[in-house]
Enzyme design. Structure first.
Site, PDB file in Angstrom:
ATOM      1  N   ILE A  70      -6.716  -2.879   5.190  1.00  0.00           N
ATOM      2  CA  ILE A  70      -6.998  -1.626   4.478  1.00  0.00           C
ATOM      3  C   ILE A  70      -7.817  -1.895   3.224  1.00  0.00           C
ATOM      4  CG2 ILE A  70      -5.978   0.327   3.261  1.00  0.00           C
ATOM      5  CD1 ILE A  70      -3.539   0.044   5.133  1.00  0.00           C
ATOM      6  N   ARG A  95       3.524   1.267  -1.634  1.00  0.00           N
ATOM      7  CA  ARG A  95       4.922   1.674  -1.633  1.00  0.00           C
ATOM      8  C   ARG A  95       5.289   2.103  -3.043  1.00  0.00           C
ATOM      9  NH1 ARG A  95       4.503   1.948   3.045  1.00  0.00           N
ATOM     10  NH2 ARG A  95       5.731   0.981   4.708  1.00  0.00           N
ATOM     11  N   ASP A 112       0.379   8.396  -3.868  1.00  0.00           N
ATOM     12  CA  ASP A 112       0.721   8.933  -2.555  1.00  0.00           C
ATOM     13  C   ASP A 112       2.119   8.474  -2.149  1.00  0.00           C
ATOM     14  OD1 ASP A 112       0.063  10.415  -0.185  1.00  0.00           O
ATOM     15  OD2 ASP A 112      -0.197   8.517   0.874  1.00  0.00           O
ATOM     16  N   ASP A 157      -6.315 -11.262  -4.237  1.00  0.00           N
ATOM     17  CA  ASP A 157      -5.627 -11.452  -2.964  1.00  0.00           C
ATOM     18  C   ASP A 157      -5.499 -12.953  -2.718  1.00  0.00           C
ATOM     19  OD1 ASP A 157      -5.062  -9.541  -0.301  1.00  0.00           O
ATOM     20  OD2 ASP A 157      -5.386 -11.655   0.163  1.00  0.00           O
ATOM     21  N   GLU A 165      11.071   8.634  -2.917  1.00  0.00           N
ATOM     22  CA  GLU A 165      10.400   9.702  -2.176  1.00  0.00           C
ATOM     23  C   GLU A 165      11.199  10.260  -1.006  1.00  0.00           C
ATOM     24  OE1 GLU A 165       7.460   7.680   1.033  1.00  0.00           O
ATOM     25  OE2 GLU A 165       6.951   7.257  -1.055  1.00  0.00           O
ATOM     26  N   PRO A 179       1.952  -4.850   0.296  1.00  0.00           N
ATOM     27  CA  PRO A 179       3.252  -4.536   0.895  1.00  0.00           C
ATOM     28  C   PRO A 179       4.347  -4.621  -0.153  1.00  0.00           C
ATOM     29  CG  PRO A 179       2.664  -6.789   1.385  1.00  0.00           C
ATOM     30  CD  PRO A 179       1.479  -6.197   0.662  1.00  0.00           C
ATOM     31  N   HIS A 207       2.902  11.013   0.637  1.00  0.00           N
ATOM     32  CA  HIS A 207       2.732   9.874   1.557  1.00  0.00           C
ATOM     33  C   HIS A 207       1.938  10.298   2.796  1.00  0.00           C
ATOM     34  CE1 HIS A 207       4.767   5.768   2.468  1.00  0.00           C
ATOM     35  NE2 HIS A 207       3.561   5.813   2.991  1.00  0.00           N
TER      36      HIS A 207
END
Length: 331
Positions: A155, A234, A258, A175, A263, A206, A295
């Site tokens: 992504i 998340r 989002d 990363d 949530e 993640p 989300h």
């Protein structure tokens, strides 16, 4: 083969029925999230399908074992809502959907960046109130910004590639795994360097022990004044209280969220006639510099079909061959 699917949305019913018919699967669709209160509905079924909204804790897994359910499949890529230790103990095998449409979330990330920089949500709110003034809504252009992307897997890599088309000043990536294909359009840097120099920071990571509250008062203090933050990962990677305090102080100019750390109580439910007890969540919803969405970054026709088709094929592979290429390996 009898399967029960939890957290089924209205838009998914036709897709579920169409694919399960082709695969000759008997499927029951329920709207409830998978948790301790709903697990009893799975009694008598061979396998369970659920989403990231489910709470697959030890009690749920023990019930699966008692019901002789050996296989379960999440429609999500993430597995942080599954007690994998208990799954191993009770012999329940799980599969996920590693990639259903990276473009869906990546495109949404770009939309969030544009919305924050161009004050789009504020324009919409004013026009809905028949206020057509533009005072205090002077916007920014991407080409004048330094963009930071934390997490450049499938992504995040697409987000970097898409944003490069807007020709920002620079794109920084943090990363652990560097990709040669991105080095011509972006620069890999340390997290501190990314924080110190980025005008907009996008998170595509993640939820792990290492990323829990990755965004907190300490990390925020390293960021530029007036930074914009986009979190599509998340909710738990962001310490909401710390981030909200930074919004109030002006350290953070705006956020597009989002996801939210609590949530599951709110997202997917209609709260128009209900009181929101969560004070910090209520403040997020009311703040003009914060965009909150439930989300839905993944929620495209392509992604949803891929999620359902892969999940059903995962279950079918387990039941028919006792082997699934997307099985979650529990160490």
């Amino acid at each position: 083969m009898k399967i029960i699917a939890y957290s089924v949305r209205e838009e998914e019913i036709e897709i579920f029925n169409s694919i399960s018919s082709k695969l000759n699967l008997e499927i029951k669709l329920v709207t409830d999230h998978l948790n301790e209160n709903s697990i009893n509905a799975s009694k008598g079924f061979d396998a369970v399908i659920f989403t990231g909204s489910g709470n697959v804790n030890r009690n749920v897994i023990e019930c699966m074992h008692d019901f002789n359910i050996k296989f379960a499949a999440t429609k999500s890529a993430g597995t942080d809502n599954i007690d994998l230790k208990s799954a191993k103990e009770f012999g329940i095998r799980f599969a996920n959907v590693p990639s259903y449409s990276p473009n869906s979330v990546s495109e949404y990330a770009v939309l969030c960046v544009l919305s924050l920089l161009r004050n789009y949500n504020k324009y919409i709110l004013r026009v809905q109130n028949q206020d057509f003034t533009i005072k205090n809504l002077l916007a920014k252009e991407i080409r004048n910004q330094v963009i930071g992307v934390v997490g450049a897997g499938k992504i995040g890599s697409l987000t970097v590639k898409t944003l490069s088309g807007f020709s920002p000043k620079k794109i920084f990536i943090n990363d652990a795994f560097e990709k040669d294909e991105l080095k011509s359009i972006a620069q890999y840097v340390s997290l501190d360097e990314l924080y110190n120099n980025s005008d907009v920071i996008i998170y595509h990571v993640p939820l792990l022990k290492e990323t829990k509250y990755l965004i907190n008062s300490d990390s925020i203090s390293k960021m530029k004044d007036g930074v914009f933050i986009v979190n599509l990962s998340r909710g738990e990677i962001l310490n909401t209280k710390d981030a909200f305090n930074a919004i109030e102080s002006g350290k953070i100019a705006g956020m597009a969220l989002d996801v939210y750390e609590n949530e599951n109580k709110y997202f997917r439910f209609d709260y128009r006639e209900k009181y929101i007890e969560d004070d910090i969540f209520s403040k997020l919803l009311r703040h003009p510099n914060i965009i909150v969405t439930p989300h839905i970054g993944f929620f495209t026709d392509e992604a949803v079909r891929n999620q359902i088709e892969t999940s059903l094929n995962n279950v079918l592979a387990f039941l028919k061959t006792d082997n699934c290429q997307n099985e979650i390996i529990i160490k």
